[in-house]
Motif scaffolding. Sequence first.
Motif, PDB file in Angstrom:
ATOM      1  N   GLY A  61       0.841  -1.262  -0.043  1.00 50.78           N
ATOM      2  CA  GLY A  61       0.034  -0.071  -0.082  1.00 50.78           C
ATOM      3  C   GLY A  61       0.831   1.334  -0.043  1.00 50.78           C
ATOM      4  O   GLY A  61       0.620   2.238  -0.656  1.00 50.78           O
ATOM      5  N   ARG A  62       1.953   1.238   0.562  1.00 48.90           N
ATOM      6  CA  ARG A  62       2.812   2.501   0.586  1.00 48.90           C
ATOM      7  C   ARG A  62       3.413   2.641  -0.801  1.00 48.90           C
ATOM      8  O   ARG A  62       3.486   3.877  -1.116  1.00 48.90           O
ATOM      9  N   VAL A  63       3.793   1.576  -1.421  1.00 46.95           N
ATOM     10  CA  VAL A  63       4.226   1.872  -2.720  1.00 46.95           C
ATOM     11  C   VAL A  63       3.226   2.397  -3.611  1.00 46.95           C
ATOM     12  O   VAL A  63       3.410   3.434  -4.524  1.00 46.95           O
ATOM     13  N   GLN A  64       1.965   1.782  -3.487  1.00 49.23           N
ATOM     14  CA  GLN A  64       0.889   2.301  -4.363  1.00 49.23           C
ATOM     15  C   GLN A  64       0.412   3.686  -4.054  1.00 49.23           C
ATOM     16  O   GLN A  64       0.341   4.529  -5.087  1.00 49.23           O
ATOM     17  N   ALA A  65       0.695   4.137  -2.937  1.00 44.44           N
ATOM     18  CA  ALA A  65       0.326   5.588  -2.576  1.00 44.44           C
ATOM     19  C   ALA A  65       1.455   6.390  -3.274  1.00 44.44           C
ATOM     20  O   ALA A  65       1.203   7.543  -3.333  1.00 44.44           O
ATOM     21  N   ALA A  66       2.522   6.020  -2.797  1.00 42.88           N
ATOM     22  CA  ALA A  66       3.663   6.802  -3.400  1.00 42.88           C
ATOM     23  C   ALA A  66       3.736   6.925  -4.972  1.00 42.88           C
ATOM     24  O   ALA A  66       3.924   7.965  -5.439  1.00 42.88           O
ATOM     25  N   LEU A  67       3.359   5.924  -5.585  1.00 41.19           N
ATOM     26  CA  LEU A  67       3.098   6.158  -7.170  1.00 41.19           C
ATOM     27  C   LEU A  67       2.000   6.975  -7.591  1.00 41.19           C
ATOM     28  O   LEU A  67       2.078   7.847  -8.333  1.00 41.19           O
ATOM     29  N   LYS A  68       0.973   7.032  -6.972  1.00 38.72           N
ATOM     30  CA  LYS A  68       0.079   7.943  -6.983  1.00 38.72           C
ATOM     31  C   LYS A  68       0.265   9.427  -6.848  1.00 38.72           C
ATOM     32  O   LYS A  68      -0.127  10.122  -7.555  1.00 38.72           O
ATOM     33  N   VAL A  69       0.821   9.588  -5.835  1.00 39.96           N
ATOM     34  CA  VAL A  69       1.380  10.813  -5.412  1.00 39.96           C
ATOM     35  C   VAL A  69       2.206  11.506  -6.565  1.00 39.96           C
ATOM     36  O   VAL A  69       2.086  12.620  -6.956  1.00 39.96           O
ATOM     37  N   SER A  70       3.229  10.518  -6.870  1.00 38.35           N
ATOM     38  CA  SER A  70       4.017  11.073  -7.971  1.00 38.35           C
ATOM     39  C   SER A  70       3.285  11.288  -9.340  1.00 38.35           C
ATOM     40  O   SER A  70       3.591  12.440  -9.687  1.00 38.35           O
ATOM     41  N   PHE A  71       2.788  10.470  -9.629  1.00 37.79           N
ATOM     42  CA  PHE A  71       2.237  10.602 -10.893  1.00 37.79           C
ATOM     43  C   PHE A  71       0.957  11.607 -10.782  1.00 37.79           C
ATOM     44  O   PHE A  71       0.852  12.384 -11.891  1.00 37.79           O
ATOM     45  N   GLY A  72       0.419  11.725  -9.984  1.00 36.73           N
ATOM     46  CA  GLY A  72      -0.754  12.810  -9.740  1.00 36.73           C
ATOM     47  C   GLY A  72      -0.153  14.173  -9.738  1.00 36.73           C
ATOM     48  O   GLY A  72      -0.509  15.038 -10.283  1.00 36.73           O
ATOM     49  N   THR A  73       0.632  14.161  -8.923  1.00 39.06           N
ATOM     50  CA  THR A  73       1.189  15.652  -8.871  1.00 39.06           C
ATOM     51  C   THR A  73       2.256  16.211 -10.122  1.00 39.06           C
ATOM     52  O   THR A  73       2.073  17.199 -10.555  1.00 39.06           O
ATOM     53  N   ALA A  74       2.927  15.245 -10.565  1.00 40.09           N
ATOM     54  CA  ALA A  74       3.525  15.519 -11.886  1.00 40.09           C
ATOM     55  C   ALA A  74       2.501  15.868 -12.650  1.00 40.09           C
ATOM     56  O   ALA A  74       3.010  16.923 -13.631  1.00 40.09           O
ATOM     57  N   PHE A  75       1.446  15.216 -13.069  1.00 35.99           N
ATOM     58  CA  PHE A  75       0.483  15.558 -14.190  1.00 35.99           C
ATOM     59  C   PHE A  75      -0.010  16.724 -13.845  1.00 35.99           C
ATOM     60  O   PHE A  75      -0.176  17.681 -14.850  1.00 35.99           O
ATOM     61  N   ALA A  76      -0.374  17.105 -12.729  1.00 33.71           N
ATOM     62  CA  ALA A  76      -1.061  18.441 -12.462  1.00 33.71           C
ATOM     63  C   ALA A  76       0.049  19.546 -12.709  1.00 33.71           C
ATOM     64  O   ALA A  76      -0.314  20.700 -13.154  1.00 33.71           O
ATOM     65  N   ALA A  77       1.122  19.333 -12.198  1.00 28.63           N
ATOM     66  CA  ALA A  77       2.268  20.324 -12.456  1.00 28.63           C
ATOM     67  C   ALA A  77       2.634  20.493 -13.868  1.00 28.63           C
ATOM     68  O   ALA A  77       2.774  21.599 -14.302  1.00 28.63           O
ATOM     69  N   ALA A  78       2.563  19.557 -14.687  1.00 28.01           N
ATOM     70  CA  ALA A  78       2.903  19.545 -15.990  1.00 28.01           C
ATOM     71  C   ALA A  78       1.952  20.426 -16.681  1.00 28.01           C
ATOM     72  O   ALA A  78       2.072  21.224 -17.562  1.00 28.01           O
ATOM     73  N   VAL A  79       0.462  20.254 -16.331  1.00 31.26           N
ATOM     74  CA  VAL A  79      -0.559  20.959 -16.914  1.00 31.26           C
ATOM     75  C   VAL A  79      -0.370  22.353 -16.528  1.00 31.26           C
ATOM     76  O   VAL A  79      -0.595  23.249 -17.589  1.00 31.26           O
ATOM     77  N   ILE A  80      -0.280  22.724 -15.306  1.00 29.56           N
ATOM     78  CA  ILE A  80       0.095  24.229 -14.883  1.00 29.56           C
ATOM     79  C   ILE A  80       1.150  24.777 -15.645  1.00 29.56           C
ATOM     80  O   ILE A  80       1.030  25.951 -16.059  1.00 29.56           O
ATOM     81  N   ALA A  81       2.417  24.088 -15.875  1.00 32.19           N
ATOM     82  CA  ALA A  81       3.510  24.704 -16.352  1.00 32.19           C
ATOM     83  C   ALA A  81       3.311  24.669 -17.877  1.00 32.19           C
ATOM     84  O   ALA A  81       3.740  25.728 -18.490  1.00 32.19           O
ATOM     85  N   LEU A  82       2.373  23.971 -18.368  1.00 33.47           N
ATOM     86  CA  LEU A  82       2.050  24.148 -19.880  1.00 33.47           C
ATOM     87  C   LEU A  82       1.169  25.573 -20.177  1.00 33.47           C
ATOM     88  O   LEU A  82       1.722  26.099 -20.834  1.00 33.47           O
ATOM     89  N   LEU A  83       0.180  25.811 -19.286  1.00 35.93           N
ATOM     90  CA  LEU A  83      -0.418  26.817 -19.428  1.00 35.93           C
ATOM     91  C   LEU A  83       0.488  28.085 -19.068  1.00 35.93           C
ATOM     92  O   LEU A  83       0.546  29.198 -20.040  1.00 35.93           O
ATOM     93  N   ALA A  84       0.916  28.121 -17.999  1.00 32.20           N
ATOM     94  CA  ALA A  84       1.896  29.283 -17.492  1.00 32.20           C
ATOM     95  C   ALA A  84       2.966  29.588 -18.607  1.00 32.20           C
ATOM     96  O   ALA A  84       3.321  30.564 -18.836  1.00 32.20           O
TER      97      ALA A  84
END
Length: 287
Positions: A61-84
């Motif tokens: 469960g800890r591995v799954q949670a870490a992967l969700k955090v990494s992929f989710g935050t990286a995707f959100a940051a990439a979208v914001i960085a794309l627009l900005a």
Amino acid sequence: MSTLALPLPRPRWRRPLPGFGLSLGLGMAWLGVVVVLPLTALTVHAAGLGPDGWMDVLRDGRVQAALKVSFGTAFAAAVIALLAGAMVAWVLVRYRFPGRRLLDALVDLPFALPTAVAGIALTAIYAPNGWVGRFLEPLGIQVAYQLAGIVIALVFIGLPFTVRTVQPILESLGQDQEQAAASLGASRFTTLRRVVLPEVLPALLTGFSLAFARGLGEYGSVIFIAGNRPYRTEVAPLLITIRLEEYDYDGAIALAAVMLAASFACLLAINLIPLLFRHERRSRRDG
């Protein structure tokens, strides 16, 4: 008697680098030692875990949670960085104002600044007692030690990729097509959608992929502002380090292989995007 004039031999032009074979051999040897060999070793070790070993690691469960955090935050940051990043590139190309050169130089600051320094600075700003955090805390808004802090750190290091991929395309595009569309009565939104966006779309997708891949493996600027709470704000690169410190080499290798596969997919997409758009334009022109 007339003498036959012989053509003078042309001086042989010497290239600054050795021949193609030698240059290619040296380049591939250096690439193999620095890049291919470590990645091959990681792939071989990961393949040696077997299906059962992989499932034991990925079911954690800890591995799954870490992967969700990494992929989710990286995707959100990439979208914001794309627009900005697209807006910053537009301002730098289309407008002339005092301080433009300084702003253009500041875009590259995350490339030169150590990521740990960036993480410490962002934590000092957005912490509950920081310059900005002290005003957000009474409003119930927490940035540091939350997912929002991770996203801000990843936007900081991903923004230059989107700016530098879009900026050259806007410079080469010029304003002739935009002025022609405006003279024909097109609105600003129509001009943006029908004239500008089709030209910069490949660069936008490439910048997004670069920012996503960069944020996916980010470590230094995240560990300070994330808080590193398991199951909540712990990123996968940090968990790899923790697994190594716990002598859980199988877990570290499996998690690293997942991150490697994701980064390779992003790099493959970056190289395929221009080819797909070039093929589409060729098909549209031939049709």
